[in-house]
Design an enzyme around this catalytic site. Structure first.
Site, PDB file in Angstrom:
ATOM      1  N   MET A  27     -10.713   1.166  -2.547  1.00  0.00           N
ATOM      2  CA  MET A  27     -10.386   0.091  -3.484  1.00  0.00           C
ATOM      3  C   MET A  27     -10.557  -1.255  -2.785  1.00  0.00           C
ATOM      4  SD  MET A  27      -6.279   0.535  -3.902  1.00  0.00           S
ATOM      5  CE  MET A  27      -5.146   0.460  -2.512  1.00  0.00           C
ATOM      6  N   TYR A  85       0.369  -3.234   4.667  1.00  0.00           N
ATOM      7  CA  TYR A  85      -0.641  -3.059   3.615  1.00  0.00           C
ATOM      8  C   TYR A  85      -0.077  -2.362   2.385  1.00  0.00           C
ATOM      9  CZ  TYR A  85      -1.925   1.562   5.798  1.00  0.00           C
ATOM     10  OH  TYR A  85      -1.961   2.820   6.333  1.00  0.00           O
ATOM     11  N   GLU A  86      -0.914  -2.289   1.341  1.00  0.00           N
ATOM     12  CA  GLU A  86      -0.505  -1.795   0.017  1.00  0.00           C
ATOM     13  C   GLU A  86       0.666  -2.608  -0.554  1.00  0.00           C
ATOM     14  OE1 GLU A  86      -1.876   0.270  -1.961  1.00  0.00           O
ATOM     15  OE2 GLU A  86      -3.395   1.132  -0.660  1.00  0.00           O
ATOM     16  N   GLY A  87       0.682  -3.892  -0.251  1.00  0.00           N
ATOM     17  CA  GLY A  87       1.784  -4.765  -0.661  1.00  0.00           C
ATOM     18  C   GLY A  87       2.828  -4.781   0.427  1.00  0.00           C
TER      19      GLY A  87
END
Length: 593
Positions: free
Chosen positions: A164, A440-442
């Site tokens: 992504m 990461y991933e928020g």
């Protein structure tokens, strides 16, 4: 370093005794008949072998070598390509996939245990199939039938990978600021132009093709996040017969040089008029992306858990074998020059903290996976209820388990003393690798804001009430058992504290716009410790009747007691911090920092 051994006994305990997973699977409409206990156990056994024998041996060498970038092409460290081929040959990429396109259709509760083993063996390796699984989920949920037929079978096989592409150099968390453009073409495709950074697995030499899910904006898109669409952009175009065609306008400009996960390629990607296809509806790209994000964010929590377990296994073996000084109560091994360091109270504190946080983290990840399964395979009100629980618990699982992961790996390193600082023992790598899981991933700060803002304050605590009701039902059910009082009473007090703090925060937010942000991290941690208490109480309820006859159950009960006595009290200081408000944070002028 200890040889990795998957904690299968703990996983079986959670799946079959604490959560009665096979009973849930049997009654969910979308899962009935798809998996039974024997099948689940066989899957776990096979992954335990693959993780220990194939993946774990590559972890340190992959860290030492790292990925290589030469003229736009990325190669992974020695052995990774062969390990990936073995992984794909075993059908692991299809585990959670849609059976209509070649997937196995297994539940996330089982997948969570599999993911933990892979991450314990190598977070870097785990990232490649993890991103593919997430991309498959988004495609399966939102893409056209033609795109599903063309891409999903190959992605489940692992022949093609998925990634992504969200972040841009000028826009991190604020995705509404992205500049990547998507221009409609006469043939129904789109011309994608722009640059992305921090793209995990953006390029690699493991798969024949890489399917990028790219956030971009159409020329007439509304401003901000309301104007984002999602596009499927393959590295190589796919011919009508399914074979690979010409190279698309997708190129890796560079890879990052990082403190950890060095065998995972983190790429800067350039899209130079690349051909792409819309996934889902125009301007609804974030909704499509968040379909995979709930799974991915739990997956990142499981990364923190996996690293913690690996660190604990190393530290436990070292503490049992390393002799140093005598026990405070007198020699335990008089025939030797010193006692093993596990006799020392502080070493036990570190190991038990690891063990308690790992056990609860594994239970919480399984609990969240349970709600994901109900949301995916259930129906009606039960499905709707599960979706609310997933929304509430996802930021907790991502942020709290990874914050605990850093604490656990640092403690595991500390048990080794000076040797923990030396690379050959493996502990310092785990500290470096797990650190990214908080970012990461928020970032975990963003997860905390999400929990407080969107998931609690915005709906007046409606999602929170779902969780509180579930915990209270357990308290009511177990409260009559005298032997459970030592767990039920402090859990009840913890839940009451969390309720009061939640109500106070919702009320304060109406008057003070800074209140949610000022309290967010402490609130998430408070929530996390109470959720962990709930998990340990549930495990204790199952273990207590068998603790006199089996050392495994005895260990579960004694670890639960440690958690309630030594770790749950952290909630008191966290509650005080939340109640302190935003004043001391916001009253100081910027120039005084």
């Amino acid at each position: 370093m200890a040889e990795y051994k998957a904690p299968l006994r703990e996983m079986h305990f959670l799946l079959h005794e604490v959560f009665a997973a096979d009973q849930l699977w049997a009654r969910l409409p979308g899962l009935a008949g798809a998996v039974e206990r024997e099948t689940a156990d066989a899957i776990l056994e096979e992954m335990a072998k693959l993780a220990a024998n194939t993946l774990d041996p590559l972890n340190r060498s992959g860290d030492e070598e790292g990925c290589h970038w030469v003229e736009g092409e990325v190669t992974t460290p020695a052995g990774m390509k062969e390990a990936y081929a073995t992984y794909c040959e075993g059908g692991w990429g299809a585990l959670l996939g849609n059976p209509e396109y070649g997937g196995m259709g297994m539940p996330k509760m089982l997948g969570a245990q599999v993911e933990e083993m892979i991450n314990s063996a190598s977070i870097s390796f785990a990232l490649y199939p993890m991103l593919t699984a997430g991309a498959c989920l988004a495609i399966d949920t939102h893409a056209s039938e033609a795109l599903k037929q063309k891409y999903l079978p190959k992605m489940y096989e692992g022949t093609w990978a998925g990634v992504m592409d969200l972040t841009e150099p000028h826009a991190g968390t604020d995705l509404g600021m992205i500049r990547t453009k998507a221009e409609p073409q006469e043939d129904g495709s789109y011309r994608i132009t722009g640059s992305k950074i921090f793209i995990t697995g953006g390029d690699q030499d493991l798969s024949e093709n890489i399917v990028h899910l790219v956030l971009a904006k159409l020329p007439d898109a509304p401003a901000g996040s309301r104007g984002i669409s999602l596009f499927l952009v393959p590295k190589y175009l796919v011919n009508e017969d399914g074979s690979l065609g010409e190279r698309n306008g997708v190129h890796c400009g560079s890879i990052e040089h990082k403190m950890g996960i060095k065998a995972s390629a983190t790429c800067a990607m350039n899209f130079d008029g690349a051909k792409g296809w819309l996934v889902g509806e125009v301007n609804k790209g974030l909704a499509a992306m968040f379909t995979m994000m709930n799974y991915e964010r739990l997956g990142v929590g499981i990364q923190g858990l996996g690293a913690s377990e690996r660190s604990y296994q190393n530290a436990r073996e070292y503490a049992l074998e390393r002799i140093q000084s005598r026990a405070p109560s007198g020699p335990q091994q008089p025939d030797k020059a010193a006692d093993p360091i596990i006799v020392h109270p502080d070493v036990r504190r570190m190991l038990l903290t690891q063990k308690a946080l790992i056990g609860a983290g594994r239970a919480l990840s399984t609990y969240v996976a349970q709600w994901l399964d109900i949301a995916k395979f259930g129906e009606g009100e039960e499905k709707q209820h599960a979706e609310g629980m997933v929304a509430l618990l996802t930021p907790v699982a991502k942020a709290f388990i990874t914050d605990a992961g850093l604490e656990c790996t640092v403690l595991g390193q500390q048990v080794f003393g000076g040797h923990g600082y030396i690379r050959e023992w493996g502990q310092e790598q785990l500290v470096r690798d797990v650190r990214i899981t908080q970012i990461y991933e928020g970032t975990n700060g963003i997860q905390a804001l999400d929990l407080v803002g969107r998931k609690t304050v915005a709906n007046g605590g409606a999602y929170f009430e779902l969780f509180a009701t579930d915990v209270q039902a357990f308290i009511d059910r177990e409260g009559g058992r005298e032997e459970m009082a030592e767990f039920v009473l402090p859990l009840s007090a913890g839940l009451q504290c969390l309720k009061e703090v939640t109500a106070s925060l919702i009320a304060r937010a109406k008057e003070d716009p800074n209140a949610p942000g000022a309290a967010s991290v402490e609130y998430l941690h408070l929530f996390g410790y109470v959720a962990y208490a709930y998990m340990w109480a549930r495990m204790a309820a199952k273990a207590l009747p068998k603790a006199g006859e089996d050392d495994f159950y005895k260990g579960q009960v004694k670890t639960a007691r440690f958690y309630f006595a030594r770790l749950l009290p952290r909630t008191q200081s966290l509650a005080a911090s939340v109640k302190a408000g935003s004043g001391t944070l916001m009253d100081i002028e910027a120039e005084l920092f």
